[in-house]
Design an enzyme around this catalytic site. Structure first.
Site, mmCIF file in Angstrom:
data_model
loop_
_atom_site.group_PDB
_atom_site.id
_atom_site.type_symbol
_atom_site.label_atom_id
_atom_site.label_comp_id
_atom_site.label_asym_id
_atom_site.label_seq_id
_atom_site.Cartn_x
_atom_site.Cartn_y
_atom_site.Cartn_z
ATOM 1 N N VAL A 94 0.871 -1.179 0.000
ATOM 2 C CA VAL A 94 0.000 0.000 0.000
ATOM 3 C C VAL A 94 0.913 1.235 0.000
ATOM 4 O O VAL A 94 1.912 1.269 0.736
ATOM 5 C CB VAL A 94 -0.905 -0.012 1.256
ATOM 6 C CG1 VAL A 94 -1.726 1.270 1.351
ATOM 7 C CG2 VAL A 94 -1.823 -1.235 1.244
ATOM 8 N N GLY A 104 -4.787 -2.333 3.164
ATOM 9 C CA GLY A 104 -4.155 -3.653 3.121
ATOM 10 C C GLY A 104 -5.194 -4.741 3.324
ATOM 11 O O GLY A 104 -5.194 -5.769 2.637
ATOM 12 N N TYR A 140 0.178 -10.608 8.668
ATOM 13 C CA TYR A 140 -0.607 -11.689 8.054
ATOM 14 C C TYR A 140 -1.280 -12.567 9.108
ATOM 15 O O TYR A 140 -2.399 -13.047 8.902
ATOM 16 C CB TYR A 140 0.290 -12.534 7.152
ATOM 17 C CG TYR A 140 0.723 -11.803 5.898
ATOM 18 C CD1 TYR A 140 -0.221 -11.371 4.975
ATOM 19 C CD2 TYR A 140 2.064 -11.521 5.650
ATOM 20 C CE1 TYR A 140 0.159 -10.682 3.832
ATOM 21 C CE2 TYR A 140 2.454 -10.841 4.504
ATOM 22 C CZ TYR A 140 1.492 -10.420 3.604
ATOM 23 O OH TYR A 140 1.861 -9.738 2.481
HETATM 24 C C1 COA Z 1 1.873 -4.170 5.297
HETATM 25 C C2 COA Z 1 0.933 -3.251 4.529
HETATM 26 C C3 COA Z 1 0.510 -3.933 3.207
HETATM 27 C C4 COA Z 1 -0.325 -3.028 5.403
HETATM 28 O O1 COA Z 1 -1.233 -2.238 4.687
HETATM 29 P P1 COA Z 1 -2.120 -1.147 5.463
HETATM 30 O O2 COA Z 1 -3.140 -0.651 4.488
HETATM 31 O O3 COA Z 1 -1.227 -0.141 6.077
HETATM 32 O O4 COA Z 1 -2.755 -2.050 6.595
HETATM 33 P P2 COA Z 1 -4.215 -1.961 7.235
HETATM 34 O O5 COA Z 1 -4.604 -0.537 7.403
HETATM 35 O O6 COA Z 1 -5.140 -2.845 6.479
HETATM 36 O O7 COA Z 1 -3.866 -2.601 8.645
HETATM 37 C C5 COA Z 1 -4.789 -3.240 9.409
HETATM 38 C C6 COA Z 1 -4.138 -3.525 10.746
HETATM 39 O O8 COA Z 1 -2.952 -4.259 10.533
HETATM 40 C C7 COA Z 1 -1.961 -3.854 11.480
HETATM 41 N N1 COA Z 1 -0.810 -3.399 10.716
HETATM 42 C C8 COA Z 1 -0.767 -2.453 9.758
HETATM 43 N N2 COA Z 1 0.453 -2.364 9.225
HETATM 44 C C9 COA Z 1 1.186 -3.276 9.873
HETATM 45 C C10 COA Z 1 2.523 -3.672 9.761
HETATM 46 N N3 COA Z 1 3.362 -3.101 8.889
HETATM 47 N N4 COA Z 1 2.949 -4.666 10.564
HETATM 48 C C11 COA Z 1 2.130 -5.249 11.467
HETATM 49 N N5 COA Z 1 0.838 -4.911 11.599
HETATM 50 C C12 COA Z 1 0.375 -3.936 10.820
HETATM 51 C C13 COA Z 1 -2.563 -2.855 12.370
HETATM 52 O O9 COA Z 1 -3.111 -3.522 13.493
HETATM 53 C C14 COA Z 1 -3.658 -2.315 11.520
HETATM 54 O O10 COA Z 1 -4.693 -1.822 12.280
HETATM 55 P P3 COA Z 1 -4.544 -0.355 12.991
HETATM 56 O O11 COA Z 1 -4.082 0.598 11.934
HETATM 57 O O12 COA Z 1 -5.947 -0.123 13.451
HETATM 58 O O13 COA Z 1 -3.550 -0.534 14.085
HETATM 59 C C15 COA Z 1 1.557 -1.853 4.249
HETATM 60 O O14 COA Z 1 1.958 -1.297 5.482
HETATM 61 C C16 COA Z 1 2.745 -1.902 3.301
HETATM 62 O O15 COA Z 1 2.567 -1.827 2.090
HETATM 63 N N6 COA Z 1 3.962 -1.980 3.857
HETATM 64 C C17 COA Z 1 5.175 -2.017 3.060
HETATM 65 C C18 COA Z 1 5.268 -3.275 2.254
HETATM 66 C C19 COA Z 1 5.081 -4.535 3.081
HETATM 67 O O16 COA Z 1 5.625 -4.659 4.178
HETATM 68 N N7 COA Z 1 4.312 -5.488 2.524
HETATM 69 C C20 COA Z 1 4.116 -6.795 3.134
HETATM 70 C C21 COA Z 1 4.879 -7.679 2.259
HETATM 71 S S1 COA Z 1 5.559 -9.083 2.856
#
Ligand code: COA
Length: 170
Positions: A94, A104, A140
């Site tokens: 994202v 996400g 995840y």
């Molecule tokens: C990981 C990623 C896809 C999450 O997307 P997002 O849209 O920010 O996540 P969401 O808003 O759906 O998150 C839902 C919940 O997940 C948790 N969360 C969000 N990002 C997180 C992270 N990086 N690690 C752990 N938990 C996380 C939180 O509990 C969040 O709820 P909250 O905001 O109320 O605390 C995004 O941060 C990203 O693109 N990061 C960089 C790339 C990456 O790490 N991708 C994963 C590949 S292995």
């Protein structure tokens, strides 16, 4: 209004930044080539009302995979042949400016929906994902993915969990 579409050249990938350069580069340089060669498919979330070149808000990619059932946690292997097929969530990202807004989760639910389409047509035991680090693993896990005993950064979401999760979606 936002929607999820198959990545095409009409999507603006240049400005995409999720904070992970390998994931940014995958979207910008590799995703379309992989789709053309049948290696994976990438889906992007965009604003429906955006101009002709729609900026990418987030994306995920899927590919077919084969795994040894013995690598799954008990009791799964008992019920399965030695080699089984699944779908790999190869990438999920994202854009930084949109993180922590539930996008996400929207992408993950969409990936589960795509899995069910493939499951209905050809089977598959569930979704697999390689978490890039422990933080991603925790991300995840909150959606029901379970780490494989042999590698805690490789996670599995069984078909029954996907069906249950989608049944509770509005
Ligand atoms: C990981 C990623 C896809 C999450 O997307 P997002 O849209 O920010 O996540 P969401 O808003 O759906 O998150 C839902 C919940 O997940 C948790 N969360 C969000 N990002 C997180 C992270 N990086 N690690 C752990 N938990 C996380 C939180 O509990 C969040 O709820 P909250 O905001 O109320 O605390 C995004 O941060 C990203 O693109 N990061 C960089 C790339 C990456 O790490 N991708 C994963 C590949 S292995």
């Amino acid at each position: 209004m936002r929607k999820i579409e198959l990545l095409t050249k009409l999507h603006d990938r240049d400005g995409f930044d999720c904070g992970s350069e390998p994931l940014n580069l995958f979207l910008k340089q590799t995703a379309r080539q992989h789709a053309e060669r049948g290696i994976s498919r990438t889906f992007v979330l965009v604003d429906e009302g955006a101009s002709a070149s729609k900026p990418v808000i987030g994306f995920f990619s899927l590919n077919l995979c084969q795994i040894k059932s013995e690598s799954l946690s008990p009791p799964e292997p008992k019920k399965l042949p030695r080699d089984v097929s699944g779908i790999r969530l190869g990438r999920l990202a994202v854009a930084k400016t949109y993180q922590r807004q539930g996008i996400g989760k929207i992408l993950l639910v969409a990936a589960m929906g795509k899995f069910i389409e493939i499951f209905n047509a050809a089977g598959g035991i569930g979704l697999f994902v390689d978490a890039k680090d422990q933080e991603a693993r925790r991300y995840y896990e909150q959606f029901g993915f379970v780490a494989l005993p042999s590698n805690e950064l490789e996670l599995f979401l069984p078909v029954r969990t996907i069906q249950e999760a989608l049944a509770t979606q509005p």
